[in-house]
Design a protein around this motif. Structure first.
Motif, PDB file in Angstrom:
ATOM      1  N   ALA A   1       0.895  -1.091   0.003  1.00  8.03           N
ATOM      2  CA  ALA A   1      -0.187   0.128   0.058  1.00  8.03           C
ATOM      3  C   ALA A   1       0.909   1.164  -0.082  1.00  8.03           C
ATOM      4  CB  ALA A   1      -1.008  -0.134   1.184  1.00  8.03           C
ATOM      5  N   GLU A   2       1.959   1.111   0.700  1.00  5.64           N
ATOM      6  CA  GLU A   2       2.829   2.150   0.609  1.00  5.64           C
ATOM      7  C   GLU A   2       3.221   2.864  -0.923  1.00  5.64           C
ATOM      8  OE1 GLU A   2       6.307   2.254   3.486  1.00  5.64           O
ATOM      9  OE2 GLU A   2       5.476   0.430   4.035  1.00  5.64           O
ATOM     10  N   PHE A   3       3.298   1.716  -1.574  1.00  5.90           N
ATOM     11  CA  PHE A   3       3.895   2.325  -2.830  1.00  5.90           C
ATOM     12  C   PHE A   3       2.676   2.633  -3.944  1.00  5.90           C
ATOM     13  CE2 PHE A   3       7.159  -0.626  -1.433  1.00  5.90           C
ATOM     14  CZ  PHE A   3       8.493  -0.027  -2.005  1.00  5.90           C
ATOM     15  N   LEU A   4       1.572   2.088  -3.653  1.00  2.91           N
ATOM     16  CA  LEU A   4       0.249   2.448  -4.482  1.00  2.91           C
ATOM     17  C   LEU A   4      -0.218   3.801  -4.458  1.00  2.91           C
ATOM     18  CD1 LEU A   4      -1.390  -1.058  -4.327  1.00  2.91           C
ATOM     19  CD2 LEU A   4      -0.285  -0.131  -6.046  1.00  2.91           C
ATOM     20  N   THR A   5      -0.098   4.243  -2.809  1.00  3.97           N
ATOM     21  CA  THR A   5      -0.753   5.501  -2.524  1.00  3.97           C
ATOM     22  C   THR A   5       0.060   6.749  -3.294  1.00  3.97           C
ATOM     23  OG1 THR A   5       0.500   5.443  -0.621  1.00  3.97           O
ATOM     24  CG2 THR A   5      -1.555   4.938  -0.277  1.00  3.97           C
ATOM     25  N   LEU A   6       1.228   6.417  -3.306  1.00  2.17           N
ATOM     26  CA  LEU A   6       2.081   7.363  -4.195  1.00  2.17           C
ATOM     27  C   LEU A   6       2.119   7.239  -5.514  1.00  2.17           C
ATOM     28  CD1 LEU A   6       5.386   7.652  -1.814  1.00  2.17           C
ATOM     29  CD2 LEU A   6       3.964   9.623  -2.494  1.00  2.17           C
ATOM     30  N   LEU A   7       2.173   6.138  -6.016  1.00  9.82           N
ATOM     31  CA  LEU A   7       1.893   5.856  -7.586  1.00  9.82           C
ATOM     32  C   LEU A   7       0.458   6.267  -7.970  1.00  9.82           C
ATOM     33  CD1 LEU A   7       3.365   4.101  -9.808  1.00  9.82           C
ATOM     34  CD2 LEU A   7       1.724   2.191  -9.508  1.00  9.82           C
ATOM     35  N   ALA A   8      -0.600   6.341  -7.369  1.00  2.00           N
ATOM     36  CA  ALA A   8      -1.729   6.929  -7.807  1.00  2.00           C
ATOM     37  C   ALA A   8      -1.821   8.363  -8.170  1.00  2.00           C
ATOM     38  CB  ALA A   8      -2.652   6.571  -6.595  1.00  2.00           C
ATOM     39  N   SER A   9      -0.823   9.264  -7.491  1.00  2.25           N
ATOM     40  CA  SER A   9      -0.641  10.617  -7.775  1.00  2.25           C
ATOM     41  C   SER A   9       0.296  10.915  -9.040  1.00  2.25           C
ATOM     42  CB  SER A   9      -0.062  11.300  -6.704  1.00  2.25           C
ATOM     43  OG  SER A   9       1.524  10.678  -6.435  1.00  2.25           O
ATOM     44  N   GLN A  10       0.774   9.688  -9.553  1.00  2.00           N
ATOM     45  CA  GLN A  10       1.610  10.069 -10.775  1.00  2.00           C
ATOM     46  C   GLN A  10       0.530  10.143 -12.023  1.00  2.00           C
ATOM     47  OE1 GLN A  10       4.834  10.640 -11.137  1.00  2.00           O
ATOM     48  NE2 GLN A  10       5.381   9.876  -8.995  1.00  2.00           N
ATOM     49  N   ASP A  11       1.078  10.748 -13.302  1.00  2.32           N
ATOM     50  CA  ASP A  11       0.522  10.354 -14.430  1.00  2.32           C
ATOM     51  C   ASP A  11       0.676   9.384 -15.364  1.00  2.32           C
ATOM     52  OD1 ASP A  11      -0.820  12.869 -13.817  1.00  2.32           O
ATOM     53  OD2 ASP A  11       1.044  14.067 -14.607  1.00  2.32           O
ATOM     54  N   PRO A  12      -0.366   8.531 -15.626  1.00  2.00           N
ATOM     55  CA  PRO A  12      -0.103   7.248 -16.634  1.00  2.00           C
ATOM     56  C   PRO A  12      -0.044   7.607 -17.926  1.00  2.00           C
ATOM     57  CG  PRO A  12      -2.376   7.261 -15.796  1.00  2.00           C
ATOM     58  CD  PRO A  12      -1.892   8.616 -15.335  1.00  2.00           C
ATOM     59  N   VAL A  13       0.197   6.825 -19.017  1.00  3.13           N
ATOM     60  CA  VAL A  13       0.077   6.919 -20.260  1.00  3.13           C
ATOM     61  C   VAL A  13      -1.314   6.257 -20.623  1.00  3.13           C
ATOM     62  CG1 VAL A  13       1.059   6.295 -22.488  1.00  3.13           C
ATOM     63  CG2 VAL A  13       2.750   6.496 -20.548  1.00  3.13           C
ATOM     64  N   TYR A  14      -2.041   7.058 -21.356  1.00  5.52           N
ATOM     65  CA  TYR A  14      -3.396   6.731 -21.544  1.00  5.52           C
ATOM     66  C   TYR A  14      -3.539   6.013 -22.963  1.00  5.52           C
ATOM     67  CZ  TYR A  14      -4.781   9.658 -17.597  1.00  5.52           C
ATOM     68  OH  TYR A  14      -4.963  10.103 -16.240  1.00  5.52           O
ATOM     69  N   ASN A  15      -4.584   5.330 -23.218  1.00  6.83           N
ATOM     70  CA  ASN A  15      -4.811   4.384 -24.425  1.00  6.83           C
ATOM     71  C   ASN A  15      -4.637   5.536 -25.825  1.00  6.83           C
ATOM     72  OD1 ASN A  15      -4.780   1.903 -23.142  1.00  6.83           O
ATOM     73  ND2 ASN A  15      -7.019   2.156 -22.801  1.00  6.83           N
ATOM     74  N   GLU A  16      -5.331   6.696 -25.256  1.00  9.07           N
ATOM     75  CA  GLU A  16      -5.311   7.737 -26.347  1.00  9.07           C
ATOM     76  C   GLU A  16      -4.111   7.994 -26.980  1.00  9.07           C
ATOM     77  OE1 GLU A  16      -9.266   7.528 -24.091  1.00  9.07           O
ATOM     78  OE2 GLU A  16      -7.105   8.007 -23.737  1.00  9.07           O
ATOM     79  N   GLU A  17      -3.277   8.490 -25.985  1.00 12.37           N
ATOM     80  CA  GLU A  17      -1.855   8.717 -26.283  1.00 12.37           C
ATOM     81  C   GLU A  17      -1.095   7.748 -27.161  1.00 12.37           C
ATOM     82  OE1 GLU A  17       2.092  10.520 -24.289  1.00 12.37           O
ATOM     83  OE2 GLU A  17       0.237  10.156 -22.936  1.00 12.37           O
ATOM     84  N   GLU A  18      -1.425   6.281 -26.688  1.00 15.18           N
ATOM     85  CA  GLU A  18      -0.718   5.248 -27.149  1.00 15.18           C
ATOM     86  C   GLU A  18      -1.213   4.969 -28.623  1.00 15.18           C
ATOM     87  OE1 GLU A  18       0.417   0.715 -25.944  1.00 15.18           O
ATOM     88  OE2 GLU A  18      -0.699   1.576 -24.727  1.00 15.18           O
ATOM     89  N   GLU A  19      -2.394   5.353 -28.761  1.00 14.32           N
ATOM     90  CA  GLU A  19      -2.953   5.020 -30.082  1.00 14.32           C
ATOM     91  C   GLU A  19      -2.349   6.216 -31.100  1.00 14.32           C
ATOM     92  OE1 GLU A  19      -4.622   2.647 -31.673  1.00 14.32           O
ATOM     93  OE2 GLU A  19      -4.429   1.618 -29.739  1.00 14.32           O
ATOM     94  N   MET A  20      -2.068   7.454 -30.481  1.00 11.22           N
ATOM     95  CA  MET A  20      -1.530   8.663 -31.352  1.00 11.22           C
ATOM     96  C   MET A  20      -0.066   7.961 -31.763  1.00 11.22           C
ATOM     97  SD  MET A  20      -2.787  11.547 -29.324  1.00 11.22           S
ATOM     98  CE  MET A  20      -1.773  13.018 -30.345  1.00 11.22           C
ATOM     99  N   PHE A  21       0.586   7.671 -30.780  1.00 15.43           N
ATOM    100  CA  PHE A  21       1.946   7.031 -31.378  1.00 15.43           C
ATOM    101  C   PHE A  21       1.918   5.895 -32.488  1.00 15.43           C
ATOM    102  CE2 PHE A  21       3.452   9.058 -27.433  1.00 15.43           C
ATOM    103  CZ  PHE A  21       4.883   9.708 -27.795  1.00 15.43           C
ATOM    104  N   LYS A  22       0.716   4.907 -32.171  1.00 13.63           N
ATOM    105  CA  LYS A  22       1.085   3.892 -33.261  1.00 13.63           C
ATOM    106  C   LYS A  22       0.402   4.617 -34.669  1.00 13.63           C
ATOM    107  CE  LYS A  22      -0.393   0.072 -30.251  1.00 13.63           C
ATOM    108  NZ  LYS A  22      -1.429  -0.623 -29.909  1.00 13.63           N
ATOM    109  N   ALA A  23      -0.479   5.388 -34.575  1.00 18.97           N
ATOM    110  CA  ALA A  23      -0.848   6.047 -35.873  1.00 18.97           C
ATOM    111  C   ALA A  23       0.106   6.965 -36.415  1.00 18.97           C
ATOM    112  CB  ALA A  23      -2.027   7.103 -35.579  1.00 18.97           C
ATOM    113  N   TRP A  24       1.022   7.425 -35.722  1.00 20.62           N
ATOM    114  CA  TRP A  24       2.134   8.450 -36.232  1.00 20.62           C
ATOM    115  C   TRP A  24       3.167   7.419 -36.884  1.00 20.62           C
ATOM    116  CZ3 TRP A  24       7.348   7.915 -34.618  1.00 20.62           C
ATOM    117  CH2 TRP A  24       8.144   8.782 -35.334  1.00 20.62           C
ATOM    118  N   TYR A  25       3.372   6.429 -36.047  1.00 22.40           N
ATOM    119  CA  TYR A  25       4.520   5.309 -36.769  1.00 22.40           C
ATOM    120  C   TYR A  25       4.129   4.629 -37.889  1.00 22.40           C
ATOM    121  CZ  TYR A  25       8.185   1.658 -36.553  1.00 22.40           C
ATOM    122  OH  TYR A  25       9.373   1.140 -36.863  1.00 22.40           O
TER     123      TYR A  25
END
Length: 874
Positions: free
Chosen positions: A823-847
């Motif tokens: 739980a110590e790591f999960l509480t701090l990890l929740a405050s970080q910004d993840p890579v969303y699927n939309e951003e990943e699809e933009m990379f795939k479309a560009w490639y």
């Protein structure tokens, strides 16, 4: 009290003297001291007597040398079989593309296995002549790996290959397909790199760009207070020890009085002895059980291995290896000087006799003395290029005839060329289609001659008995054979000057001819004046009066040349993808794993920069783009390339060069300086961070003052100025490549590597590695699989930031009492910004819009059409 204490001390002193006398008493034996068996001298004593350790100390080293000799032998045998299979494959055409790719992938994996063995043998062998022979073959194998990789990319139209089924068929592990990095890239230039790092640190300190760690200064009062505290603590410890001694003496006296009154109790004495003995035995058993358990788990080495791999032995071997290298270099120069003294006069006389005889024979056949070959043509080497005087005369006559025929043939050729070009254009269209129908064939290699030559050098060492060669000393006869050619070349230059003068005197005396040197010189001068060529902008030397050191200093002071962080590529943790082939069979394009990224960076960045031979002959890669979301480790990979190859790092990011060297001329001067220093002090890496800003579609208003598009037009010229012999690599990093114009972007960057977010296997390994690296302990309360599952979508940078935030100094101190929880790591990890699927699809479309992505999609569409056509026919 005092008298009793003095008596006790005297008794203790008496007992000690008696013990010493009993231990030093001479044992019964031979009367002479010389007859006594002497103790065997230690390793350091033996080393002190004769400089180097004797055979007893080198027994383990000799065994290791034999082991690595067998590894080299096995690698050479595997290489012979692989070359034989390639010769057979080059004669056959393979129509089935799937089979052709399997053949390529199998040869790629076999070359990697050979690469592993050769690198291992080269790194551990001490014999310098053997290492030189292995290094030549190693360079050839590296080049062959890169050539096969190029063919695989062209066949699949993809940088990433999923060959887990082929690895399974060959009964190998994914670790066997990891591309190793040769250690000699840095080892050979270690002194130069250390000196360069020292000068870089000095320049940064003088310029004020890097500050030393501040030394905390304290006032006089604070210093006096600290000394007083330390002295009072010392006095307190001494007083406590003194009081403890007094208390123990008093206690001992009381016990002795009681024993005198009541007499000693044998049961108490027995129980005391038993207690001490049982405790001692149990502690020994526990230590032994714990040691066996650690050996079983692979956490510590067995005792016999520990003796071999002790730090002192390893240090001694390293010193021996370094000493051997220095000794051999001095020995080579000594042998060369000796050859020059003993055989120099004979070589000079034989060369003069041969050249003079050739002049006389040529005059007898032709009727006049020949012209002496120029230095550019090789001098007298051109005369003795395995040709007789008759052949030389025939060649001269043929040259004259050819000169007469050229004039008459020019007009015919000019007329015929136009018609031929049209016919060729029609033929190539037909043959191109035929080649596609015929199938795939193994392309010719630039490295096969190097590998063949390496095999011939291996035969010299193959049947040698080195059972008694403990020191692994050099072979002087082989060095003589190598150095004799160098001595001949040096003497040949001197002989050429003498014989050229002699030839001119002969022409004057016999034929009455004068030398036509001056006339030729005037003609060449006229040609030089009339035929001026345009030199490209960046290749023109704008700083002819300045030294490389001054340019280097200026670039460092301006912040263009920066210090690379010491990061190894092995620190880029990631696991292999095991489902690639399975997903492709279901028509799902899998994302590459972090292990694939690591391999591509090694193949395109590290291996060509590390070896001059590989860079000159392998498929040339001038520019490399690392694209991916924020936190996937793009900058880390750039620094890893510099660390593994010892390369200089130039930072040409738009944010870094903003306001530096203003104007068009300033920009040209900056790039000229970068190119000149990078070529002179190669290998070098030119890094452009946020490189999409250089090719912006529209520049944002906030960044207009920075002028991010300064390098857009000059970057192609910069790449044109780089030749095959220049070990300079342009590396760009981008977290928003879709903001750039695609055509100029892909023209500059020849190779594009798309770095994805880590998958489950890579996240599992990363969590475990990062927590242990930062001092954490993994217990049952900390579930790594839970962390890996719940951190889906987060990049490596976010995971590392979370671990650093949790494992603070205070938390590490509390770990013994309070173990880590999930739980110590999960509480701090929740405050970080993840890579969303939309951003990943933009990379795939560009490639998919890049040249390789378009070729891949076209090939998939063609295969789908072919599959539908077959289905309809059926």
């Amino acid at each position: 009290m005092r008298r009793e204490g003095k008596q006790e001390k005297a008794e203790r002193e008496k007992r000690r003297k008696e013990r010493e006398e009993s231990t030093t008493a001479p044992s019964p034996g031979p009367p002479h001291a010389s007859a006594r068996p002497r103790p065997a001298p230690s390793l350091w004593q033996r080393r002190g007597r004769g400089g180097a350790a004797q055979p007893r100390a080198l027994g383990a080293a000799g065994m290791s040398q034999a082991t690595y000799n067998t590894i080299w032998t096995k690698a050479q045998k595997d290489l012979d079989t692989q070359l034989q299979t390639e010769r057979e494959q080059s004669l056959q055409l393979e129509k089935d593309r799937v089979k052709a790719f399997r053949m390529l992938a199998a040869s790629y994996i076999r070359y990697l296995q050979i690469f592993h063995r050769l690198e291992d043998a080269h790194d551990h062998l001490i014999h310098q002549q053997k290492r030189a022979a292995i290094q030549q073959v190693l360079d050839g194998v590296i080049g062959r790996v890169l050539e096969v990789k190029k063919e695989m990319v062209e066949m699949e139209n993809s940088e990433f290959h999923f060959i887990d089924n082929i690895i399974e068929d060959l009964k190998l592990l994914p670790e066997d397909t990891e591309v190793p990095i040769p250690k000699y890239f840095v080892k050979e230039n270690l002194e130069v790199l250390q000196q360069r790092e020292k000068t870089l640190d000095e320049i940064l300190l003088n310029a004020g760009l890097e500050t030393q760690k501040p030394v905390k200064a304290m006032t006089l009062e604070e210093a006096i207070k600290m000394i007083q505290v330390a002295e009072r603590a010392r006095q307190g410890r001494r007083r406590a020890l003194f009081m403890k001694q007094i208390y123990s003496q008093e206690k001992r006296k009381r016990q002795t009085k009681l024993q005198e009154q009541t007499g000693p109790n044998p049961d108490d004495a027995a129980s005391c002895i038993q207690k001490v003995w049982r405790g001692y035995i149990q502690r020994k058993k526990t230590e032994k059980m714990r040691e066996e358990e650690m050996i079983f788990l692979g956490m510590s080495l067995p005792p016999h291995f520990r003796a071999l791999h002790s730090p002192s032995e390893m240090h001694a071997r390293q010193e021996d290896a370094l000493r051997g290298e220095v000794q051999e270099r001095q020995e080579e120069e000594f042998i060369k000087d000796k050859l020059r003294e003993t055989e120099g006069l004979d070589i000079r006389e034989t060369l003069q006799d041969q050249i003079g005889q050739c002049f006389i024979e040529c005059r007898h056949i032709i009727g006049r003395f020949p012209d002496y070959p120029a230095k550019e043509a090789g001098g007298s080497m051109a005369i003795f290029s395995q040709k007789t005087p008759e052949q030389v005369a025939a060649e001269l006559a043929a040259e004259r005839e050819m000169a007469l025929q050229k004039k008459s043939q020019k007009e015919k050729k000019e007329k015929g060329e136009k018609g031929k070009e049209k016919e060729k254009g029609r033929k190539t269209q037909k043959t191109g289609k035929k080649e596609e129908d015929e199938g795939w064939k193994m392309a010719p290699s630039n490295f096969l001659p190097i590998l063949e030559e390496g095999n011939s050098q291996y035969r010299v060492w193959q049947n040698r008995d080195e059972g008694r060669d403990f020191l692994q000393d050099h072979d002087p006869e082989l060095i003589k054979a190598e150095k004799r050619e160098e001595v001949e070349e040096e003497i040949r230059v001197q002989v050429d000057e003498l014989m050229q003068q002699k030839l001119e005197n002969l022409k004057l005396a016999v034929d009455g001819e004068k030398s036509s040197k001056k006339k030729k010189g005037r003609k060449s001068e006229k040609k030089k004046k009339t035929g001026k060529k345009k030199i490209p902008e960046l290749e023109e030397d704008l700083t002819p009066d300045r030294t490389i050191d001054s340019l280097y200093r200026e670039l460092v002071e301006k912040g263009v040349l920066i210090k690379a962080k010491p990061v190894n590529l092995s620190n880029y943790v990631g696991e292999y993808s095991y489902l690639g082939t399975t997903l492709r069979q279901v028509d799902v394009e899998p994302m590459p794993s972090l292990a694939d990224i690591r391999q591509l960076v090694t193949l395109y960045g590290i291996l060509p920069l590390g070896s001059q031979t590989v860079h000159e002959k392998a498929p040339l890669v001038k520019a490399l783009l690392l694209a991916g979301p924020t936190g996937v480790g793009k900058k880390m990979l750039v620094h890893a390339i510099c660390t593994e190859t010892g390369a200089n790092l130039f930072n040409l990011s738009p944010s870094n060069i903003a306001g530096k060297y203003p104007g068009k001329n300033g920009l040209q001067m900056m790039l000229h300086m970068v190119l000149k220093v990078a070529k002179q002090l190669q290998p070098s890496v030119v890094w452009i961070g946020d490189t999409e800003k250089t090719f912006y579609k529209t520049v944002p208003k906030a960044e207009e003052q920075m002028n991010p598009k300064r390098l857009e037009k000059i970057l192609p010229k910069f790449l044109k100025a780089l030749k095959a012999e220049d070990r300079v690599l342009l590396v760009g990093t981008s977290n928003r490549p879709f903001d750039a114009k695609i055509k100029p972007f892909c023209k500059v960057y020849q190779k594009i590597i798309l770095i994805p977010r880590p998958d489950y296997a890579s996240r599992f390994v990363l969590w475990k590695h990062t927590i242990t690296q930062h001092g954490g302990e993994i217990t049952k309360l900390l579930s790594i699989s839970c962390l890996a599952k719940l951190s889906d979508g987060f990049t490596q940078g976010r995971i590392v930031q979370t671990v650093q935030a949790v494992l603070s100094e205070l938390r590490l101190l509390q770990m013994s009492r309070k173990p880590l929880h999930t739980a110590e790591f999960l509480t701090l990890l929740a405050s970080q910004d993840p890579v969303y699927n939309e951003e990943e699809e933009m990379f795939k479309a560009w490639y998919a819009k890049t040249p390789l992505g378009r070729a891949r999609s076209k090939a998939l569409a063609m295969s789908e059409k072919a599959g539908k056509g077959k289905g309809k026919k059926k």
